[in-house]
Motif scaffolding. Structure first.
Motif, mmCIF file in Angstrom:
data_model
loop_
_atom_site.group_PDB
_atom_site.id
_atom_site.type_symbol
_atom_site.label_atom_id
_atom_site.label_comp_id
_atom_site.label_asym_id
_atom_site.label_seq_id
_atom_site.Cartn_x
_atom_site.Cartn_y
_atom_site.Cartn_z
ATOM 1 N N ARG A 101 -35.737 66.833 79.368
ATOM 2 C CA ARG A 101 -36.671 66.463 80.514
ATOM 3 C C ARG A 101 -36.522 67.493 81.497
ATOM 4 N NH1 ARG A 101 -33.427 60.759 81.681
ATOM 5 N NH2 ARG A 101 -31.790 62.434 81.715
ATOM 6 N N ARG A 102 -35.570 68.478 81.565
ATOM 7 C CA ARG A 102 -35.359 69.466 82.539
ATOM 8 C C ARG A 102 -36.763 70.432 82.425
ATOM 9 N NH1 ARG A 102 -29.837 72.166 83.315
ATOM 10 N NH2 ARG A 102 -30.862 73.078 85.069
ATOM 11 N N PRO A 103 -37.251 71.083 83.428
ATOM 12 C CA PRO A 103 -38.313 71.861 83.279
ATOM 13 C C PRO A 103 -38.159 72.933 82.342
ATOM 14 C CG PRO A 103 -37.727 71.439 85.893
ATOM 15 C CD PRO A 103 -36.783 71.003 84.775
ATOM 16 N N GLY A 104 -39.203 73.075 81.619
ATOM 17 C CA GLY A 104 -39.102 74.130 80.938
ATOM 18 C C GLY A 104 -38.496 73.735 79.215
ATOM 19 N N ARG A 105 -37.839 73.131 79.403
ATOM 20 C CA ARG A 105 -36.897 72.472 78.079
ATOM 21 C C ARG A 105 -37.831 71.807 77.026
ATOM 22 N NH1 ARG A 105 -31.394 72.324 79.401
ATOM 23 N NH2 ARG A 105 -30.978 73.988 80.843
ATOM 24 N N ARG A 106 -38.708 70.924 77.565
ATOM 25 C CA ARG A 106 -39.696 70.418 76.656
ATOM 26 C C ARG A 106 -40.550 71.451 75.811
ATOM 27 N NH1 ARG A 106 -41.413 65.137 76.154
ATOM 28 N NH2 ARG A 106 -40.233 64.642 78.315
ATOM 29 N N PHE A 107 -41.131 72.264 76.685
ATOM 30 C CA PHE A 107 -41.747 73.269 76.155
ATOM 31 C C PHE A 107 -41.107 74.413 74.942
ATOM 32 C CE2 PHE A 107 -43.421 77.690 76.053
ATOM 33 C CZ PHE A 107 -44.628 77.754 75.647
ATOM 34 N N ALA A 108 -39.951 74.706 75.531
ATOM 35 C CA ALA A 108 -39.037 75.603 74.615
ATOM 36 C C ALA A 108 -38.675 74.752 73.510
ATOM 37 C CB ALA A 108 -37.682 75.851 75.548
ATOM 38 N N ALA A 109 -38.421 73.400 73.267
ATOM 39 C CA ALA A 109 -38.285 72.886 72.319
ATOM 40 C C ALA A 109 -39.495 72.955 71.235
ATOM 41 C CB ALA A 109 -37.847 71.284 72.661
ATOM 42 N N MET A 110 -40.669 72.550 71.746
ATOM 43 C CA MET A 110 -42.014 72.576 71.090
ATOM 44 C C MET A 110 -42.205 73.936 70.449
ATOM 45 S SD MET A 110 -44.497 70.505 73.835
ATOM 46 C CE MET A 110 -46.048 70.906 72.749
ATOM 47 N N VAL A 111 -41.800 74.969 71.033
ATOM 48 C CA VAL A 111 -42.118 76.196 70.315
ATOM 49 C C VAL A 111 -40.845 76.753 69.504
ATOM 50 C CG1 VAL A 111 -43.703 76.968 71.904
ATOM 51 C CG2 VAL A 111 -41.321 77.650 72.394
ATOM 52 N N GLY A 112 -40.024 75.888 69.201
ATOM 53 C CA GLY A 112 -38.875 76.141 68.397
ATOM 54 C C GLY A 112 -37.684 76.763 69.009
ATOM 55 N N LEU A 113 -37.525 77.077 70.301
ATOM 56 C CA LEU A 113 -36.610 77.660 70.826
ATOM 57 C C LEU A 113 -35.199 77.045 70.954
ATOM 58 C CD1 LEU A 113 -38.250 79.580 73.885
ATOM 59 C CD2 LEU A 113 -37.465 80.439 71.458
ATOM 60 N N ALA A 114 -35.157 75.674 70.466
ATOM 61 C CA ALA A 114 -33.860 75.048 70.867
ATOM 62 C C ALA A 114 -32.927 75.407 69.631
ATOM 63 C CB ALA A 114 -34.092 73.442 70.435
ATOM 64 N N ALA A 115 -33.641 76.010 68.404
ATOM 65 C CA ALA A 115 -32.498 76.629 67.432
ATOM 66 C C ALA A 115 -31.893 77.483 67.944
ATOM 67 C CB ALA A 115 -33.432 76.928 66.334
ATOM 68 N N LEU A 116 -32.329 78.446 68.968
ATOM 69 C CA LEU A 116 -31.577 79.706 69.494
ATOM 70 C C LEU A 116 -30.925 79.443 70.758
ATOM 71 C CD1 LEU A 116 -34.295 82.301 69.027
ATOM 72 C CD2 LEU A 116 -32.103 81.874 67.413
ATOM 73 N N LEU A 117 -31.403 78.421 71.664
ATOM 74 C CA LEU A 117 -30.956 78.040 72.948
ATOM 75 C C LEU A 117 -30.028 76.962 73.134
ATOM 76 C CD1 LEU A 117 -33.961 79.723 74.925
ATOM 77 C CD2 LEU A 117 -32.261 80.953 73.948
ATOM 78 N N GLY A 118 -30.571 75.932 72.191
ATOM 79 C CA GLY A 118 -30.169 74.741 72.512
ATOM 80 C C GLY A 118 -28.664 74.696 72.217
ATOM 81 N N PHE A 119 -27.839 73.751 72.768
ATOM 82 C CA PHE A 119 -26.460 73.566 73.032
ATOM 83 C C PHE A 119 -25.888 72.678 71.903
ATOM 84 C CE2 PHE A 119 -22.353 71.908 75.008
ATOM 85 C CZ PHE A 119 -21.784 73.086 74.950
ATOM 86 N N ASN A 120 -26.861 71.670 71.444
ATOM 87 C CA ASN A 120 -26.418 70.565 70.599
ATOM 88 C C ASN A 120 -26.846 70.679 69.309
ATOM 89 O OD1 ASN A 120 -25.052 69.009 73.096
ATOM 90 N ND2 ASN A 120 -27.230 69.614 73.680
ATOM 91 N N LEU A 121 -26.488 70.275 68.386
ATOM 92 C CA LEU A 121 -26.771 70.150 66.953
ATOM 93 C C LEU A 121 -26.668 68.452 66.580
ATOM 94 C CD1 LEU A 121 -27.968 71.789 64.392
ATOM 95 C CD2 LEU A 121 -25.569 71.985 63.838
ATOM 96 N N TRP A 122 -27.587 67.983 66.084
ATOM 97 C CA TRP A 122 -27.529 66.472 65.649
ATOM 98 C C TRP A 122 -27.941 66.522 63.846
ATOM 99 C CZ3 TRP A 122 -26.496 62.646 69.162
ATOM 100 C CH2 TRP A 122 -26.697 63.097 70.449
ATOM 101 N N ALA A 123 -27.329 65.226 63.588
ATOM 102 C CA ALA A 123 -27.693 65.000 62.272
ATOM 103 C C ALA A 123 -27.976 63.360 62.136
ATOM 104 C CB ALA A 123 -26.634 65.570 61.313
ATOM 105 N N LEU A 124 -28.982 63.193 61.249
ATOM 106 C CA LEU A 124 -29.255 61.834 60.914
ATOM 107 C C LEU A 124 -29.217 61.743 59.367
ATOM 108 C CD1 LEU A 124 -32.498 61.178 63.169
ATOM 109 C CD2 LEU A 124 -30.011 60.762 63.493
ATOM 110 N N ALA A 125 -28.476 60.604 58.941
ATOM 111 C CA ALA A 125 -28.451 60.284 57.670
ATOM 112 C C ALA A 125 -28.247 59.102 57.308
ATOM 113 C CB ALA A 125 -27.097 61.302 56.945
#
Length: 259
Positions: free
Chosen positions: A228-252
């Motif tokens: 929800r923090r400024p810029g994070r939603r856009f960064a996630a939309m363009v795929g930057l979470a894979a490089l900049l995101g701190f967290n990794l999740w799995a659903l199985a």
């Protein structure tokens, strides 16, 4: 560590003391402020993902202070918390008494769960896989699969990621410097091992590999701690979470019988 992509030796049991859970473990600030009534963003998102239903049997693997056990109990689930740290279990009992949320607590290792086959509807594992070397992690995943009912849900969170250590944190520190904010300390594989007990830092590929023998086609994805923090939603939309995101999740899910 000579090879930064290889897990180190696990921290000894005495590392996971009350001091660790009060000062180093994720969510400790929210725990101190609310006594376990409020969840930090990571544990709140984990709760949303596992979505415990009334009457379900749910396991919190590596339950720590047990604020997630309390939240899932309040949602109507029948909860079992497992941890191998006796200090964690003592704090979990204090949380249950403080919040009036009864749940079962078991002292055990993730690689040898004292649970019946196909006895659980869901398992939640937040911030535990980074503490397990590969062999122990594979054994723990097998145990989770064994104890889940067919179709049972498995939610995993781990942090930080390999990409955050190699790229993301440097971008974050640069932005903090440009904004004249306090620059976060530099994280290394060695500091994660010594200070946090993290012996196995994951990528999407490594976490997927650890899961897929028992949980075919897991959904593994990167995310920011607070999108929800400024810029994070856009960064996630363009795929930057894979490089900049701190967290990794799995659903199985455990495969259905005959599938």
């Amino acid at each position: 560590m000579p090879d930064d992509t290889k897990p180190g030796a696990p921290a000894p049991p005495e590392f996971y003391s009350r001091t660790y859970f009060e000062t180093r473990c994720g969510g400790c600030a929210e725990y101190h402020a609310s006594g376990g009534r409020e969840l930090d963003p990571i544990r709140a998102f984990a709760l949303d993902l596992v979505a415990p239903r009334r009457g379900e049997w749910v396991l919190d693997l590596g339950s720590g202070r047990a604020e997630l056990c309390a939240a899932m109990t309040q949602a109507g689930a029948r909860v079992v918390g497992v941890d191998f740290s006796r200090d964690a279990l003592a704090m979990a009992r204090e949380t249950a008494q403080r919040l009036g949320t009864p749940y079962a607590l078991v002292c055990a290792r993730a690689e040898a769960l004292p649970l019946r086959d196909a006895s659980l509807d869901a398992t939640l594992a937040t911030d535990i896989v980074e503490h397990l070397p590969d062999a122990d992690l594979r054994a723990a995943v097998r145990e989770v699969c064994r104890s889940l009912k067919p179709g049972g849900r498995f939610v995993v969170h781990t942090a930080p990621t390999r990409a955050f250590l190699t790229i993301g944190q440097h971008v974050k520190r640069l932005l903090q410097w440009l904004a004249r904010e306090t620059v976060a300390p530099l994280l290394t594989y060695e500091s994660e091992l010594v200070e946090a007990g993290h012996s196995n830092i994951h990528s999407r590929a490594s976490l997927n590999a650890a899961l897929m023998d028992d949980f075919p086609s897991p959904k593994v994805f990167y995310a920011f701690s607070d999108p929800r923090r400024p810029g994070r939603r856009f960064a996630a939309m363009v795929g930057l979470a894979a490089l900049l995101g701190f967290n990794l999740w799995a659903l199985a899910r455990r495969p259905e019988e005959g599938s």
